[in-house]
Design a protein around this motif. Sequence first.
Motif: not given
Length: 341
Positions: A61-65, A105-117, A123-133
Amino acid sequence: MNSTSAGVTPRAEATGLWALAWSRLRRDRLGMVAVLIVLIFAIVTMATGLGGLASDWSDEVGPGHAPPLTSRQAVQTGTMATDAVPDPSNVVDPLADVMAEIAREKIATADTAARSGVLLLGTDRWGRDVFKKVLRGTQTSMWVGLLAATLAVVIGTAFGALAGYYGGRMDDFFNWLYSVFTSIPYLLLILAIAAVLNQKGTATVVLILGLTGWTGIFRLMRAEYMKHRVREYVRAAEALGASHARRMFVHILPNLSHVVLVQLSLHAVSFMKSEVVLSFLGFGVGVEDVSWGSMLSEAQGEILLGNWWQLAAATAAMALLVTAFSLMTDALRDALDPRLK
């Protein structure tokens, strides 16, 4: 003569064990707060298990760390959006077109994610949402702790009941089995069973911990059954023709429910911690899943780089659940203790 004229108020009339326990528990404010916290964790566990919560925890959902409270809009307009797409005309690499498409494709994903706060815990080093983890890890860690503790309690209680109630050769056999398990260093025993099972996953961790953690419960339950088997209420049940199984599990076991609950809580807490050790040694959950243990293991390298949020999130979640679970069990033990009737 009615109960009031006999000096006994209606409130003091005979009540069931569980009704009395619930009445005592409601008067324990700290215990009720602990019960509420554990129920919230249980709801999160069920929601994630049904796929209604944090089902996309592994998505980038974003850049690492990215630090906590990072705006998702910043993810869209930051480094990923400006620098991630290489210009094929300036690159000799024959895979430039493919990499450019992946970046888009990553930019498109980030554009979709940008609408939600914001990314609440980064994020962790792989760009995954730590809260969801953390939410997903709640399911794994609670299942490991509760199922492994339940397995250990069932085994320890059954073995302790048979040894303490019957005595003689039955007691000698289970004492020999107990001595064999306790004579092997705990870590080596865990590794040996893990090597025999030879696979990762939540079920494997539950079996490893449950099959090695019953010894302390056995010792306690054996002593309790030796003490209770000669008491008057058991002798009365025997005189009325109750079978051995009924005396063991219908008459004696309910009077030991507070001991069982305490051991269940202690082992659930202990097994949640042991899962961290197993994950560190490579015997925890698989790479397709996440737990607080795997998060803590992954965060060891991150903390050296100043990326503290994954370590803090997993530690805080585990500390809150462990503390609440322990307080809840203490409250239940006091509520169910037959000596307080």
